[in-house]
Design an enzyme around this catalytic site. Sequence first.
Site, mmCIF file in Angstrom:
data_model
loop_
_atom_site.group_PDB
_atom_site.id
_atom_site.type_symbol
_atom_site.label_atom_id
_atom_site.label_comp_id
_atom_site.label_asym_id
_atom_site.label_seq_id
_atom_site.Cartn_x
_atom_site.Cartn_y
_atom_site.Cartn_z
ATOM 1 N N GLU A 232 0.825 -1.206 0.000
ATOM 2 C CA GLU A 232 0.000 0.000 0.000
ATOM 3 C C GLU A 232 0.864 1.263 0.000
ATOM 4 O O GLU A 232 0.799 2.066 0.934
ATOM 5 C CB GLU A 232 -0.894 0.022 1.237
ATOM 6 C CG GLU A 232 -1.875 -1.133 1.303
ATOM 7 C CD GLU A 232 -2.618 -1.214 2.644
ATOM 8 O OE1 GLU A 232 -3.646 -1.889 2.696
ATOM 9 O OE2 GLU A 232 -2.148 -0.599 3.631
ATOM 10 N N GLY B 22 1.986 4.981 -0.562
ATOM 11 C CA GLY B 22 1.352 6.272 -0.838
ATOM 12 C C GLY B 22 2.416 7.297 -1.170
ATOM 13 O O GLY B 22 2.661 7.643 -2.326
ATOM 14 N N ARG B 23 3.124 7.724 -0.116
ATOM 15 C CA ARG B 23 4.140 8.772 -0.256
ATOM 16 C C ARG B 23 5.164 8.459 -1.348
ATOM 17 O O ARG B 23 5.567 9.330 -2.107
ATOM 18 C CB ARG B 23 4.857 8.933 1.084
ATOM 19 C CG ARG B 23 5.748 10.145 1.165
ATOM 20 C CD ARG B 23 6.620 10.115 2.430
ATOM 21 N NE ARG B 23 5.950 9.688 3.618
ATOM 22 C CZ ARG B 23 5.447 10.504 4.556
ATOM 23 N NH1 ARG B 23 5.576 11.802 4.415
ATOM 24 N NH2 ARG B 23 4.851 10.012 5.616
ATOM 25 N N ARG C 200 2.276 19.787 7.355
ATOM 26 C CA ARG C 200 3.248 18.789 7.805
ATOM 27 C C ARG C 200 4.372 19.385 8.655
ATOM 28 O O ARG C 200 4.946 18.710 9.492
ATOM 29 C CB ARG C 200 3.839 18.028 6.614
ATOM 30 C CG ARG C 200 2.792 17.237 5.822
ATOM 31 C CD ARG C 200 3.425 16.229 4.861
ATOM 32 N NE ARG C 200 4.095 15.169 5.556
ATOM 33 C CZ ARG C 200 5.391 15.114 5.775
ATOM 34 N NH1 ARG C 200 6.183 16.058 5.304
ATOM 35 N NH2 ARG C 200 5.910 14.114 6.453
ATOM 36 N N TYR D 237 4.610 17.672 12.103
ATOM 37 C CA TYR D 237 5.696 16.683 12.265
ATOM 38 C C TYR D 237 7.087 17.308 12.226
ATOM 39 O O TYR D 237 8.074 16.595 12.026
ATOM 40 C CB TYR D 237 5.649 15.622 11.157
ATOM 41 C CG TYR D 237 4.290 15.133 10.765
ATOM 42 C CD1 TYR D 237 3.476 14.451 11.664
ATOM 43 C CD2 TYR D 237 3.819 15.331 9.470
ATOM 44 C CE1 TYR D 237 2.230 13.993 11.289
ATOM 45 C CE2 TYR D 237 2.569 14.862 9.088
ATOM 46 C CZ TYR D 237 1.767 14.204 10.008
ATOM 47 O OH TYR D 237 0.540 13.750 9.629
ATOM 48 N N CYS E 34 -2.485 33.120 11.104
ATOM 49 C CA CYS E 34 -2.200 33.888 12.324
ATOM 50 C C CYS E 34 -1.721 32.962 13.438
ATOM 51 O O CYS E 34 -2.378 32.786 14.456
ATOM 52 C CB CYS E 34 -3.432 34.661 12.754
ATOM 53 S SG CYS E 34 -4.861 33.623 12.928
ATOM 54 N N GLU E 35 -0.607 32.304 13.177
ATOM 55 C CA GLU E 35 0.007 31.406 14.161
ATOM 56 C C GLU E 35 1.517 31.527 13.999
ATOM 57 O O GLU E 35 2.023 31.390 12.891
ATOM 58 C CB GLU E 35 -0.329 29.933 13.863
ATOM 59 C CG GLU E 35 -1.772 29.645 13.724
ATOM 60 C CD GLU E 35 -2.266 28.567 14.668
ATOM 61 O OE1 GLU E 35 -1.449 28.015 15.417
ATOM 62 O OE2 GLU E 35 -3.466 28.312 14.630
ATOM 63 N N TYR F 256 0.412 13.990 1.195
ATOM 64 C CA TYR F 256 -0.129 14.485 2.468
ATOM 65 C C TYR F 256 -0.106 16.016 2.575
ATOM 66 O O TYR F 256 0.164 16.563 3.635
ATOM 67 C CB TYR F 256 0.618 13.852 3.649
ATOM 68 C CG TYR F 256 0.558 12.339 3.636
ATOM 69 C CD1 TYR F 256 -0.654 11.689 3.893
ATOM 70 C CD2 TYR F 256 1.667 11.565 3.328
ATOM 71 C CE1 TYR F 256 -0.733 10.308 3.860
ATOM 72 C CE2 TYR F 256 1.598 10.180 3.291
ATOM 73 C CZ TYR F 256 0.398 9.554 3.562
ATOM 74 O OH TYR F 256 0.313 8.191 3.530
HETATM 75 N N1 LLP Z 1 -1.455 1.751 4.552
HETATM 76 C C1 LLP Z 1 -1.925 2.152 5.741
HETATM 77 C C2 LLP Z 1 -2.794 1.253 6.506
HETATM 78 C C3 LLP Z 1 -1.588 3.412 6.246
HETATM 79 O O1 LLP Z 1 -2.052 3.800 7.438
HETATM 80 C C4 LLP Z 1 -0.750 4.257 5.489
HETATM 81 C C5 LLP Z 1 -0.394 5.582 5.983
HETATM 82 C C6 LLP Z 1 -0.297 3.812 4.230
HETATM 83 C C7 LLP Z 1 -0.658 2.542 3.805
HETATM 84 C C8 LLP Z 1 0.563 4.645 3.335
HETATM 85 O O2 LLP Z 1 1.794 4.941 3.896
HETATM 86 P P1 LLP Z 1 2.922 5.681 3.018
HETATM 87 O O3 LLP Z 1 3.373 4.729 1.938
HETATM 88 O O4 LLP Z 1 2.324 6.915 2.423
HETATM 89 O O5 LLP Z 1 3.990 5.993 3.984
HETATM 90 N N2 LLP Z 1 0.252 12.354 7.314
HETATM 91 C C9 LLP Z 1 1.524 11.738 7.566
HETATM 92 C C10 LLP Z 1 1.559 10.302 7.096
HETATM 93 C C11 LLP Z 1 0.495 9.458 7.724
HETATM 94 C C12 LLP Z 1 0.506 8.085 7.166
HETATM 95 C C13 LLP Z 1 -0.654 7.306 7.668
HETATM 96 N N3 LLP Z 1 -0.798 6.024 7.093
HETATM 97 C C14 LLP Z 1 2.608 12.561 6.904
HETATM 98 O O6 LLP Z 1 2.290 13.575 6.293
HETATM 99 O O7 LLP Z 1 3.795 12.243 7.014
#
Ligand code: LLP
Length: 443
Positions: free
Chosen positions: A297, A299-300, A337, A341, A368-369, A397
């Site tokens: 899965e 994403g990033r 972000r 983070y 305004c922060e 994200y």
């Molecule tokens: N699968 C599940 C069940 C997840 O919870 C996540 C991310 C992914 C896949 C995808 O992960 P990736 O390949 O994108 O690392 N908002 C945060 C990241 C939160 C990720 C949450 N879950 C940021 O901006 O760094």
Amino acid sequence: MSRPKWIPEFDLDLSVSASGQLELAGCNLVALAKEFGTPLYVYDEAALRRRCQRYRQAFTSYEPGYEILYASKAFLPLAMAELIEQEGLGLDVMSGGELYTALKAGVSPDKIYFNGNNKSPVELAEAIDAGIRGIIVDNLLELERVSAIAKAKQVVQTVLLRINPGVEAHTHEYIKTAKLDSKFGFSLLDNSTIEAVRRVLIDQNLKLLGFHCHIGSQIFSLDSYRAAIDVMLQFAAEVRSQTGFVWKELNLGGGLGVRYVESDDPQPIESLAAQIIATVSTGCQKYSLPKPRLLLEPGRSIVGEAGLTLYTIGACKTIPGIRTYVAVDGGMTDNPRVALYQAKYSAVNASKANSVPDQVVSVAGKCCESGDMLIWDIALADPQPDDVLAVFSTGAYTYSMASNYNRLLRPAVVFCRDGRSKLVVRRQSYEDLLNCEFSLNEG
Ligand code: LLP
């Protein structure tokens, strides 16, 4: 013109025009900023597609097969879901809204899996109605709910169980999801998870495909994956010996890190795949388990480096002996972000991309922060009001986590390819801000 050395190397097609303006995939970014307004999210479409293809390619040798499920949460406007569909990937969705977008984009339900620690009964019913391939059940309440809905609808729903393997991934606390103390998944600390497996196996409306885990996000060390796979293998062997169930699918989640600043050293997709394939293959031999179909899965690592954000520089203020603030027309609303983070970014003055960045400044947002900062202490080339600033590696994200704080408008999104730009999300208007609202004076 080639890329000057102060423009960090990302997985996207950056160049500089003869007049010294930054270009992406042949599109002049200063011109795009003028045409569509700023802030503006800009993606290199070929880079997005390339990374999808690399993921698929990296697993093709694996028998008995795999599915790459793009993690929608990273960035999922309709056009992105369509691109994913065109590239032959599936989707990991986390909500009814992501599922709705996926279906609207024509993604086959057979390639959709539903994650999340508190899916609502309505969302579960929507997923079951759509006939999605897998609901990744996070807890016992959800198991009962899926069972009841499937029974009422007289269907058999395929499910996986999300397991918390208790692996500490080296990443930021808030994006670490699989340490022992976590809201996600079934714990391995007692026998309750095996009980959950038994519960699924006796249910005529549920069919167990296998197990899921996700150890965190922005992970640089492949050892974390090896450790998680080891735990999942042991668990699968234990399940088989206690219940006779043999897994068909193993979902290893996402998490592969990307480059935000020059010092980041992410692992290539191909190395992740090689590590996973080797660990799963030897582990299955060791435990005499059949090799499962693999699900990932990411994403990033698909969208992160392929996107950047353009801002227009406004007020610049020097506090003698302390620092110079360069304010831009966005900030924590289009990219929370940094505030969330302490994320680090790199940037270039896109209007003066050929000039040496020799002024150290800090880039501030317009909310305004005091915490609304984008980058502390970065060298930029002569930042002046009306210059366009390009902040790199903002593809993941940002759009998906954007807000209307201070009633700022959400930016547009543009895909660039071969010198042509395509608007895939228009910028919000003031009217959009009032779209869901009613006046006290209305009857
Ligand atoms: N699968 C599940 C069940 C997840 O919870 C996540 C991310 C992914 C896949 C995808 O992960 P990736 O390949 O994108 O690392 N908002 C945060 C990241 C939160 C990720 C949450 N879950 C940021 O901006 O760094």
